[in-house]
Design a protein around this motif. Structure first.
Motif, PDB file in Angstrom:
ATOM      1  N   LEU A 154       0.994  -1.083  -0.146  1.00 44.32           N
ATOM      2  CA  LEU A 154       0.160   0.085   0.193  1.00 44.32           C
ATOM      3  C   LEU A 154       1.035   1.132  -0.067  1.00 44.32           C
ATOM      4  O   LEU A 154       1.418   1.438   0.941  1.00 44.32           O
ATOM      5  N   PRO A 155       0.994   2.037  -1.067  1.00 46.15           N
ATOM      6  CA  PRO A 155       2.120   2.858  -1.328  1.00 46.15           C
ATOM      7  C   PRO A 155       2.104   4.108  -0.247  1.00 46.15           C
ATOM      8  O   PRO A 155       3.196   4.569   0.318  1.00 46.15           O
ATOM      9  N   PHE A 156       1.017   4.501  -0.075  1.00 41.15           N
ATOM     10  CA  PHE A 156       0.724   5.632   1.121  1.00 41.15           C
ATOM     11  C   PHE A 156      -0.428   5.584   2.006  1.00 41.15           C
ATOM     12  O   PHE A 156      -1.500   5.774   1.430  1.00 41.15           O
ATOM     13  N   LEU A 157      -0.250   5.373   3.325  1.00 40.37           N
ATOM     14  CA  LEU A 157      -1.094   5.051   4.276  1.00 40.37           C
ATOM     15  C   LEU A 157      -2.313   6.344   4.251  1.00 40.37           C
ATOM     16  O   LEU A 157      -3.271   6.009   4.334  1.00 40.37           O
ATOM     17  N   LEU A 158      -1.636   7.431   4.107  1.00 44.79           N
ATOM     18  CA  LEU A 158      -2.709   8.612   4.354  1.00 44.79           C
ATOM     19  C   LEU A 158      -3.126   9.336   3.123  1.00 44.79           C
ATOM     20  O   LEU A 158      -3.804  10.273   3.160  1.00 44.79           O
ATOM     21  N   GLU A 159      -3.145   8.340   2.034  1.00 44.31           N
ATOM     22  CA  GLU A 159      -3.516   8.926   0.597  1.00 44.31           C
ATOM     23  C   GLU A 159      -4.930   9.498   0.706  1.00 44.31           C
ATOM     24  O   GLU A 159      -5.162  10.700   0.304  1.00 44.31           O
ATOM     25  N   PRO A 160      -5.817   9.075   1.391  1.00 45.24           N
ATOM     26  CA  PRO A 160      -7.215   9.402   1.327  1.00 45.24           C
ATOM     27  C   PRO A 160      -7.542  10.706   2.032  1.00 45.24           C
ATOM     28  O   PRO A 160      -8.573  11.486   1.811  1.00 45.24           O
ATOM     29  N   ILE A 161      -6.605  11.235   2.779  1.00 45.91           N
ATOM     30  CA  ILE A 161      -6.577  12.315   3.954  1.00 45.91           C
ATOM     31  C   ILE A 161      -5.725  13.313   3.604  1.00 45.91           C
ATOM     32  O   ILE A 161      -5.777  14.304   4.285  1.00 45.91           O
ATOM     33  N   ALA A 162      -4.610  12.891   2.722  1.00 48.98           N
ATOM     34  CA  ALA A 162      -3.460  13.739   2.733  1.00 48.98           C
ATOM     35  C   ALA A 162      -3.694  15.099   2.658  1.00 48.98           C
ATOM     36  O   ALA A 162      -2.872  16.010   2.975  1.00 48.98           O
ATOM     37  N   MET A 163      -4.608  15.578   1.896  1.00 40.82           N
ATOM     38  CA  MET A 163      -4.806  16.873   1.322  1.00 40.82           C
ATOM     39  C   MET A 163      -5.873  17.560   2.195  1.00 40.82           C
ATOM     40  O   MET A 163      -6.289  18.899   1.851  1.00 40.82           O
ATOM     41  N   ASP A 164      -6.364  16.955   3.137  1.00 37.68           N
ATOM     42  CA  ASP A 164      -7.439  17.502   4.133  1.00 37.68           C
ATOM     43  C   ASP A 164      -7.084  17.658   5.383  1.00 37.68           C
ATOM     44  O   ASP A 164      -6.911  16.973   6.146  1.00 37.68           O
ATOM     45  N   ARG A 165      -6.745  19.343   5.710  1.00 35.96           N
ATOM     46  CA  ARG A 165      -6.271  19.649   6.744  1.00 35.96           C
ATOM     47  C   ARG A 165      -7.100  19.402   8.005  1.00 35.96           C
ATOM     48  O   ARG A 165      -6.541  19.112   9.109  1.00 35.96           O
ATOM     49  N   ASP A 166      -8.510  19.327   7.834  1.00 36.25           N
ATOM     50  CA  ASP A 166      -9.296  19.222   8.819  1.00 36.25           C
ATOM     51  C   ASP A 166      -9.283  17.541   9.443  1.00 36.25           C
ATOM     52  O   ASP A 166      -9.916  17.329  10.265  1.00 36.25           O
ATOM     53  N   ALA A 167      -8.601  16.687   8.524  1.00 35.68           N
ATOM     54  CA  ALA A 167      -8.564  15.111   8.968  1.00 35.68           C
ATOM     55  C   ALA A 167      -7.622  15.255   9.863  1.00 35.68           C
ATOM     56  O   ALA A 167      -7.231  13.922  10.426  1.00 35.68           O
ATOM     57  N   PHE A 168      -6.670  16.251  10.201  1.00 34.97           N
ATOM     58  CA  PHE A 168      -5.412  16.036  11.193  1.00 34.97           C
ATOM     59  C   PHE A 168      -5.683  16.834  12.461  1.00 34.97           C
ATOM     60  O   PHE A 168      -6.376  18.059  12.573  1.00 34.97           O
ATOM     61  N   GLN A 169      -4.849  16.095  13.365  1.00 37.13           N
ATOM     62  CA  GLN A 169      -5.100  16.831  14.894  1.00 37.13           C
ATOM     63  C   GLN A 169      -4.116  18.152  14.654  1.00 37.13           C
ATOM     64  O   GLN A 169      -3.597  18.531  13.464  1.00 37.13           O
ATOM     65  N   ALA A 170      -4.099  18.859  15.935  1.00 38.58           N
ATOM     66  CA  ALA A 170      -3.311  20.113  15.672  1.00 38.58           C
ATOM     67  C   ALA A 170      -1.949  20.063  15.216  1.00 38.58           C
ATOM     68  O   ALA A 170      -1.371  21.038  14.690  1.00 38.58           O
ATOM     69  N   ASP A 171      -1.204  18.927  15.460  1.00 38.00           N
ATOM     70  CA  ASP A 171       0.029  18.635  14.975  1.00 38.00           C
ATOM     71  C   ASP A 171       0.241  18.586  13.453  1.00 38.00           C
ATOM     72  O   ASP A 171       1.393  18.699  12.847  1.00 38.00           O
ATOM     73  N   ASN A 172      -0.972  18.707  12.690  1.00 34.34           N
ATOM     74  CA  ASN A 172      -0.893  18.449  11.429  1.00 34.34           C
ATOM     75  C   ASN A 172      -0.259  16.978  10.908  1.00 34.34           C
ATOM     76  O   ASN A 172       0.425  17.064   9.728  1.00 34.34           O
ATOM     77  N   LEU A 173       0.046  16.254  11.665  1.00 35.14           N
ATOM     78  CA  LEU A 173       0.655  15.023  11.547  1.00 35.14           C
ATOM     79  C   LEU A 173      -0.314  13.586  11.544  1.00 35.14           C
ATOM     80  O   LEU A 173      -0.132  12.611  11.080  1.00 35.14           O
ATOM     81  N   HIS A 174      -1.014  13.828  12.727  1.00 37.48           N
ATOM     82  CA  HIS A 174      -1.691  12.519  13.205  1.00 37.48           C
ATOM     83  C   HIS A 174      -3.377  12.644  12.764  1.00 37.48           C
ATOM     84  O   HIS A 174      -3.918  13.845  13.268  1.00 37.48           O
ATOM     85  N   PRO A 175      -3.904  11.624  12.241  1.00 36.74           N
ATOM     86  CA  PRO A 175      -5.200  11.776  12.015  1.00 36.74           C
ATOM     87  C   PRO A 175      -6.221  12.018  13.057  1.00 36.74           C
ATOM     88  O   PRO A 175      -5.905  11.380  14.116  1.00 36.74           O
ATOM     89  N   VAL A 176      -7.394  12.571  12.852  1.00 38.22           N
ATOM     90  CA  VAL A 176      -8.296  13.025  13.937  1.00 38.22           C
ATOM     91  C   VAL A 176      -9.309  11.369  14.014  1.00 38.22           C
ATOM     92  O   VAL A 176      -9.055  10.751  12.906  1.00 38.22           O
ATOM     93  N   ALA A 177     -10.226  11.342  14.937  1.00 36.59           N
ATOM     94  CA  ALA A 177     -11.045   9.975  14.997  1.00 36.59           C
ATOM     95  C   ALA A 177     -11.753   9.998  13.827  1.00 36.59           C
ATOM     96  O   ALA A 177     -11.939   8.642  13.198  1.00 36.59           O
ATOM     97  N   GLU A 178     -12.148  11.161  13.243  1.00 35.51           N
ATOM     98  CA  GLU A 178     -13.277  10.988  12.106  1.00 35.51           C
ATOM     99  C   GLU A 178     -12.538  10.544  10.556  1.00 35.51           C
ATOM    100  O   GLU A 178     -13.150   9.995   9.719  1.00 35.51           O
ATOM    101  N   ALA A 179     -11.228  10.472  10.779  1.00 31.64           N
ATOM    102  CA  ALA A 179     -10.692  10.243   9.433  1.00 31.64           C
ATOM    103  C   ALA A 179      -9.963   8.554   9.601  1.00 31.64           C
ATOM    104  O   ALA A 179      -9.673   8.143   8.581  1.00 31.64           O
ATOM    105  N   GLN A 180     -10.187   8.097  10.622  1.00 27.87           N
ATOM    106  CA  GLN A 180      -9.792   6.700  10.931  1.00 27.87           C
ATOM    107  C   GLN A 180     -10.444   5.633  10.044  1.00 27.87           C
ATOM    108  O   GLN A 180      -9.938   4.685   9.377  1.00 27.87           O
ATOM    109  N   PRO A 181     -11.671   5.791  10.081  1.00 25.46           N
ATOM    110  CA  PRO A 181     -12.572   4.983   9.109  1.00 25.46           C
ATOM    111  C   PRO A 181     -11.854   4.915   7.417  1.00 25.46           C
ATOM    112  O   PRO A 181     -11.771   3.738   6.886  1.00 25.46           O
ATOM    113  N   LYS A 182     -11.681   6.118   7.124  1.00 24.32           N
ATOM    114  CA  LYS A 182     -10.965   6.162   5.852  1.00 24.32           C
ATOM    115  C   LYS A 182      -9.812   5.508   5.702  1.00 24.32           C
ATOM    116  O   LYS A 182      -9.475   4.993   4.698  1.00 24.32           O
TER     117      LYS A 182
END
Length: 196
Positions: A154-182
């Motif tokens: 799987l080339p890139f784990l964060l591919e479905p959310i990489a361009m969505d700033r709202d999908a990340f916590q304040a550190d801009n590195l770790h996804p929020v809960a709402e992004a985890q199902p994606k």
């Protein structure tokens, strides 16, 4: 052993395991563990593939060196049928030597394969500020290792959310809960063929 307990024992004995060796992205950093994509994957496995379970051996901050040093112990502990290796992001973010990162990933792949497990290698990408030479070599590590060892990729784990700033916590590195199902849904098509 009472006869009534035999069916339960037989079911447990026949249970198969997916072992996840990852970093904070798989350890649900900043979230309750049950909200992370790995826990969501475990729930999906229970419903869609009875007899499979997930062992999450992910550690926040883990590097490929840490994973390589732990792989033999985790393989003995869990005797997995499938190993998901989601490591390397911390190596890249720290600018570590990519030859060593590749060697560590390869050690994990080889150990997993030698134990009889199938492997899904989950890649990562780095921000462009690391420079094109480093970022491209970083990505090539995953594709070349998967090709060399015949593992799923799987080339890139964060591919479905990489361009969505709202999908990340304040550190801009770790996804929020709402992004985890994606993330779970992104991993599933790469993992499912390994479960047959």
């Amino acid at each position: 052993m009472a006869l009534a307990s035999l069916p339960a024992f037989a079911a447990a004995a026949g249970e198969r395991t997916v072992l996840v060796m990852g970093d904070s992205l798989s350890a649900a950093y900043g979230l309750p563990p049950e909200q992370g994509w790995v826990a969501l994957l475990a729930t999906q496995l229970r419903s869609e593939r009875p007899g499979w379970k997930v062992a999450n051996a992910s550690i926040s901050g883990e590097t490929t060196a840490g994973g390589a040093s732990r792989i033999a112990t985790e393989l003995r502990r869990h005797a997995p049928d499938v190993v998901i290796i989601e490591l390397g992001a911390n190596d890249g973010l720290r600018g570590l030597d990519l030859v060593q990162t590749r060697a560590n990933l390869e050690r994990m792949i080889v150990a997993s394969r030698e134990s009889g497990a199938r492997v899904l290698l989950v890649g990562m990408r780095l921000p462009p500020n690391y420079g094109p030479q480093y970022t491209q070599a970083f990505e090539r590590n995953y594709t070349e290792l998967a090709e060399a060892h015949g593992t799923a990729l799987l080339p890139f784990l964060l591919e479905p959310i990489a361009m969505d700033r709202d999908a990340f916590q304040a550190d801009n590195l770790h996804p929020v809960a709402e992004a985890q199902p994606k993330l779970r849904d992104h991993v599933w098509p790469a993992l499912a063929p390994l479960l047959d």
